[in-house]
Design a protein around this motif. Structure first.
Motif, PDB file in Angstrom:
ATOM      1  N   ALA A  12     -47.410 -10.027  59.335  1.00  0.00           N
ATOM      2  CA  ALA A  12     -46.980  -9.574  60.663  1.00  0.00           C
ATOM      3  C   ALA A  12     -48.188  -9.065  61.433  1.00  0.00           C
ATOM      4  CB  ALA A  12     -45.936  -8.478  60.542  1.00  0.00           C
ATOM      5  N   ILE A  13     -48.349  -9.525  62.678  1.00  0.00           N
ATOM      6  CA  ILE A  13     -49.477  -9.063  63.489  1.00  0.00           C
ATOM      7  C   ILE A  13     -49.071  -7.944  64.439  1.00  0.00           C
ATOM      8  CG2 ILE A  13     -50.645 -11.301  63.364  1.00  0.00           C
ATOM      9  CD1 ILE A  13     -49.673 -11.787  66.280  1.00  0.00           C
ATOM     10  N   TRP A  14     -47.773  -7.646  64.497  1.00  0.00           N
ATOM     11  CA  TRP A  14     -47.274  -6.584  65.377  1.00  0.00           C
ATOM     12  C   TRP A  14     -45.910  -6.180  64.863  1.00  0.00           C
ATOM     13  CZ3 TRP A  14     -42.770  -6.514  68.262  1.00  0.00           C
ATOM     14  CH2 TRP A  14     -42.649  -5.508  69.229  1.00  0.00           C
ATOM     15  N   SER A  15     -45.563  -4.927  65.015  1.00  0.00           N
ATOM     16  CA  SER A  15     -44.220  -4.475  64.654  1.00  0.00           C
ATOM     17  C   SER A  15     -43.850  -3.282  65.527  1.00  0.00           C
ATOM     18  CB  SER A  15     -44.139  -4.093  63.175  1.00  0.00           C
ATOM     19  OG  SER A  15     -44.943  -2.967  62.895  1.00  0.00           O
ATOM     20  N   GLU A  16     -42.553  -3.101  65.685  1.00  0.00           N
ATOM     21  CA  GLU A  16     -42.015  -1.947  66.404  1.00  0.00           C
ATOM     22  C   GLU A  16     -40.605  -1.729  65.901  1.00  0.00           C
ATOM     23  OE1 GLU A  16     -42.637  -1.493  70.737  1.00  0.00           O
ATOM     24  OE2 GLU A  16     -40.449  -1.247  70.843  1.00  0.00           O
ATOM     25  N   GLY A  17     -40.322  -0.516  65.416  1.00  0.00           N
ATOM     26  CA  GLY A  17     -39.005  -0.272  64.852  1.00  0.00           C
ATOM     27  C   GLY A  17     -38.737  -1.239  63.720  1.00  0.00           C
ATOM     28  N   GLU A  18     -37.637  -1.960  63.819  1.00  0.00           N
ATOM     29  CA  GLU A  18     -37.255  -2.918  62.776  1.00  0.00           C
ATOM     30  C   GLU A  18     -37.765  -4.334  63.054  1.00  0.00           C
ATOM     31  OE1 GLU A  18     -35.724  -1.746  60.130  1.00  0.00           O
ATOM     32  OE2 GLU A  18     -35.576   0.249  61.020  1.00  0.00           O
ATOM     33  N   THR A  19     -38.514  -4.518  64.127  1.00  0.00           N
ATOM     34  CA  THR A  19     -38.926  -5.848  64.567  1.00  0.00           C
ATOM     35  C   THR A  19     -40.367  -6.148  64.165  1.00  0.00           C
ATOM     36  OG1 THR A  19     -37.450  -5.626  66.466  1.00  0.00           O
ATOM     37  CG2 THR A  19     -39.102  -7.356  66.586  1.00  0.00           C
ATOM     38  N   ARG A  20     -40.601  -7.408  63.724  1.00  0.00           N
ATOM     39  CA  ARG A  20     -41.951  -7.839  63.339  1.00  0.00           C
ATOM     40  C   ARG A  20     -42.278  -9.160  64.029  1.00  0.00           C
ATOM     41  NH1 ARG A  20     -41.834  -9.013  57.292  1.00  0.00           N
ATOM     42  NH2 ARG A  20     -39.868  -9.976  57.931  1.00  0.00           N
ATOM     43  N   LEU A  21     -43.559  -9.361  64.307  1.00  0.00           N
ATOM     44  CA  LEU A  21     -44.039 -10.628  64.839  1.00  0.00           C
ATOM     45  C   LEU A  21     -44.805 -11.321  63.726  1.00  0.00           C
ATOM     46  CD1 LEU A  21     -44.197 -12.477  67.280  1.00  0.00           C
ATOM     47  CD2 LEU A  21     -46.269 -11.266  67.997  1.00  0.00           C
ATOM     48  N   LEU A  22     -44.202 -12.373  63.162  1.00  0.00           N
ATOM     49  CA  LEU A  22     -44.754 -13.061  62.000  1.00  0.00           C
ATOM     50  C   LEU A  22     -45.675 -14.186  62.451  1.00  0.00           C
ATOM     51  CD1 LEU A  22     -41.498 -13.299  59.836  1.00  0.00           C
ATOM     52  CD2 LEU A  22     -43.227 -11.496  59.850  1.00  0.00           C
ATOM     53  N   ASP A  23     -46.829 -14.279  61.804  1.00  0.00           N
ATOM     54  CA  ASP A  23     -47.886 -15.211  62.199  1.00  0.00           C
ATOM     55  C   ASP A  23     -48.008 -16.321  61.164  1.00  0.00           C
ATOM     56  OD1 ASP A  23     -50.146 -16.537  62.985  1.00  0.00           O
ATOM     57  OD2 ASP A  23     -51.408 -14.756  63.188  1.00  0.00           O
ATOM     58  N   GLU A  53     -30.941   2.712  63.670  1.00  0.00           N
ATOM     59  CA  GLU A  53     -30.225   3.609  64.571  1.00  0.00           C
ATOM     60  C   GLU A  53     -30.669   3.434  66.016  1.00  0.00           C
ATOM     61  OE1 GLU A  53     -29.035   8.349  64.836  1.00  0.00           O
ATOM     62  OE2 GLU A  53     -30.324   7.607  63.235  1.00  0.00           O
ATOM     63  N   ARG A  54     -31.970   3.241  66.232  1.00  0.00           N
ATOM     64  CA  ARG A  54     -32.462   3.068  67.599  1.00  0.00           C
ATOM     65  C   ARG A  54     -31.968   1.758  68.199  1.00  0.00           C
ATOM     66  NH1 ARG A  54     -38.784   2.324  68.401  1.00  0.00           N
ATOM     67  NH2 ARG A  54     -38.734   3.955  66.804  1.00  0.00           N
ATOM     68  N   GLU A  55     -32.116   0.665  67.443  1.00  0.00           N
ATOM     69  CA  GLU A  55     -31.745  -0.655  67.976  1.00  0.00           C
ATOM     70  C   GLU A  55     -30.257  -0.762  68.262  1.00  0.00           C
ATOM     71  OE1 GLU A  55     -35.569  -1.194  65.749  1.00  0.00           O
ATOM     72  OE2 GLU A  55     -33.646  -0.250  65.272  1.00  0.00           O
ATOM     73  N   ARG A  56     -29.432  -0.030  67.552  1.00  0.00           N
ATOM     74  CA  ARG A  56     -27.990  -0.131  67.750  1.00  0.00           C
ATOM     75  C   ARG A  56     -27.531   0.449  69.094  1.00  0.00           C
ATOM     76  NH1 ARG A  56     -24.758  -0.520  62.272  1.00  0.00           N
ATOM     77  NH2 ARG A  56     -26.322  -1.606  61.039  1.00  0.00           N
ATOM     78  N   ARG A  57     -28.451   1.070  69.796  1.00  0.00           N
ATOM     79  CA  ARG A  57     -28.138   1.571  71.137  1.00  0.00           C
ATOM     80  C   ARG A  57     -28.826   0.753  72.230  1.00  0.00           C
ATOM     81  NH1 ARG A  57     -27.409   5.675  67.616  1.00  0.00           N
ATOM     82  NH2 ARG A  57     -25.764   7.207  68.082  1.00  0.00           N
ATOM     83  N   PHE A  58     -29.469  -0.339  71.846  1.00  0.00           N
ATOM     84  CA  PHE A  58     -30.169  -1.195  72.809  1.00  0.00           C
ATOM     85  C   PHE A  58     -29.184  -1.973  73.670  1.00  0.00           C
ATOM     86  CE2 PHE A  58     -34.689  -2.155  70.990  1.00  0.00           C
ATOM     87  CZ  PHE A  58     -34.989  -0.801  71.049  1.00  0.00           C
ATOM     88  N   THR A  59     -29.570  -2.160  74.924  1.00  0.00           N
ATOM     89  CA  THR A  59     -28.927  -3.133  75.801  1.00  0.00           C
ATOM     90  C   THR A  59     -29.759  -4.415  75.787  1.00  0.00           C
ATOM     91  OG1 THR A  59     -30.203  -2.454  77.733  1.00  0.00           O
ATOM     92  CG2 THR A  59     -28.145  -1.258  77.299  1.00  0.00           C
TER      93      THR A  59
END
Length: 403
Positions: A105-116, A166-172
């Motif tokens: 992964a070259i970037w991540s935030e919370g539960e999200t990753r950017l896979l290369d 928990e954070r993502e479950r409140r995303f729009t």
């Protein structure tokens, strides 16, 4: 609710098709209707279609034995039920397991990753749906669109949304598009070609309209746009289910996986039964059997959908058809494909039940620089089926080399 209760579950011990009780109940109702309808002898019940069952039709109209037709239908119905159970059992005991390792992964935030996935060519940023694991684009050896394109001279990156915490479950949708996707895009050094699949195509389109100068091009694979193009009554009926989901939203701030699978089943109630009966006839060592298991494992390993997104998607997209009516807003601005000035590929598979061609094809008319292709495949088969390389991968590769 603590974060620990929302952690991504351990790898599945195969328990599909999900929700199993629903699919077994549908099969039971189908069989019961077939048998109960015998006295009518009018072909109106699910188990008998004279064009698909000519032997039964001949018995119905030509037999001198008035009970022969009933006995034949009864035996055929029981045989179909046995085949369904055999198919489910064969799937559950199949030895295949996905072993492809994730790239770095070259970037991540919370539960999200950017896979290369590596490569020296132009970057491709793949955006999958929020409700399925992103590895449908990297399913197995010989069934990986991203690895195919890396070998062909491109540099694929896959945005893995991850299990919503928990954070993502409140995303729009705005949080996902103008927030997390926008920041992931900022982690890509060169201008990428943005590639969205299914729901991910809508996210990619909205992101491209926000920042077209950051992109080289856009590809939309089986991306819905007009949600009322085929059956507006059914789409509206899905939206009317939202009040029933509010207890689940209150409990976990998300739409659970089995709720999502139930909604998919409503699109084609007997589809799961058909494909598992067919699987029961396959050689378990065959490529087709292995691919079936790989795809079913992916389907049964879904991801909950954040409650605000579920409300927007079901109530807005399906209920009010906000994209096609010009009423879908992201960060306060309309998502209007007619204003996009990027080379765009629109792939509308001809046998797609989930996103019918009539829903996806309008994007090819609305986007000024669009190219339309119509793969002879279904929604998932186009991406990772045994003919995916022929129907989508190579036509897409040709388009990528020209933009």
């Amino acid at each position: 609710m603590s974060h620990s209760t929302m952690a991504s579950p351990a790898p599945l011990h195969r328990r599909g098709p999900r929700p199993l009780l629903l699919h077994l109940t549908l099969a039971m109702l189908r069989s019961s209707a077939s048998i109960a309808g015998l006295p009518l002898s009018n072909g109106a019940w699910p188990g008998w279609n004279p064009r698909r069952n000519p032997d039964l039709a001949r018995l119905a109209h030509a037999s001198g034995d008035p009970d022969a037709f009933a006995r034949t239908v009864f035996a055929a119905t029981l045989a179909e039920d046995r085949a369904l159970i055999a198919g489910i059992a064969a799937y559950r005991r199949h030895p295949w397991r996905r072993t492809l390792p994730d790239p770095p992964a070259i970037w991540s935030e919370g539960e999200t990753r950017l896979l290369d996935y590596g490569g020296e060519g132009p970057p491709l940023l793949f955006i999958p749906s929020l409700i399925n694991r992103g590895h449908i684009l990297d399913l197995d050896e010989g069934a990986s669109l991203v690895r195919f394109l890396a070998a062909a001279g491109f540099h694929p990156l896959l945005l893995d949304w991850g299990w919503p915490g928990e954070r993502e479950r409140r995303f729009t949708l705005t949080d996902y598009i103008a927030g997390r996707l926008d920041r992931a895009l900022g982690a890509v050094a060169e201008k990428p070609i943005l590639v969205g699949y299914c729901m991910g195509g809508l996210l990619a389109l909205a992101a491209a309209l926000r920042e077209p100068r950051r992109l080289r091009a856009l590809a939309l694979l089986a991306t819905p746009w007009d949600f009322h193009a085929v059956d507006p009554a059914r789409a509206a009926a899905l939206a009317r289910l939202l009040p029933l989901m509010e207890p689940a939203f209150a409990l976990g701030h998300a739409l659970p996986i089995d709720w999502l699978q139930t909604l998919f089943a409503l699109v084609d109630p007997y589809g799961v039964g058909r494909k598992y009966r067919a699987f029961a006839t396959l050689d378990p060592e065959s490529t087709r059997a292995r691919r079936f298991v790989a795809l079913e494992d992916w389907l049964n390993d879904g991801v909950p959908l954040a409650a605000p997104v579920a409300r927007e998607a079901l109530g807005g997209w399906y209920g009010d058809n906000t994209p096609a009516r010009g009423n879908w807003l992201v960060a306060g601005l309309p998502v209007d494909p007619a204003t996009l000035r990027l080379p765009t590929l629109v792939a509308a598979p001809t046998r797609d039940r989930l996103v019918p061609p009539a829903s996806a094809r309008p994007l090819a008319t609305l986007v000024p620089e669009a190219t339309l292709i119509t793969p002879q495949a279904g929604h998932i088969g186009m991406i990772a089926g045994t003919n995916a390389e022929t129907v989508l991968w190579r036509p897409m590769l040709s388009w990528l080399r020209e933009v």
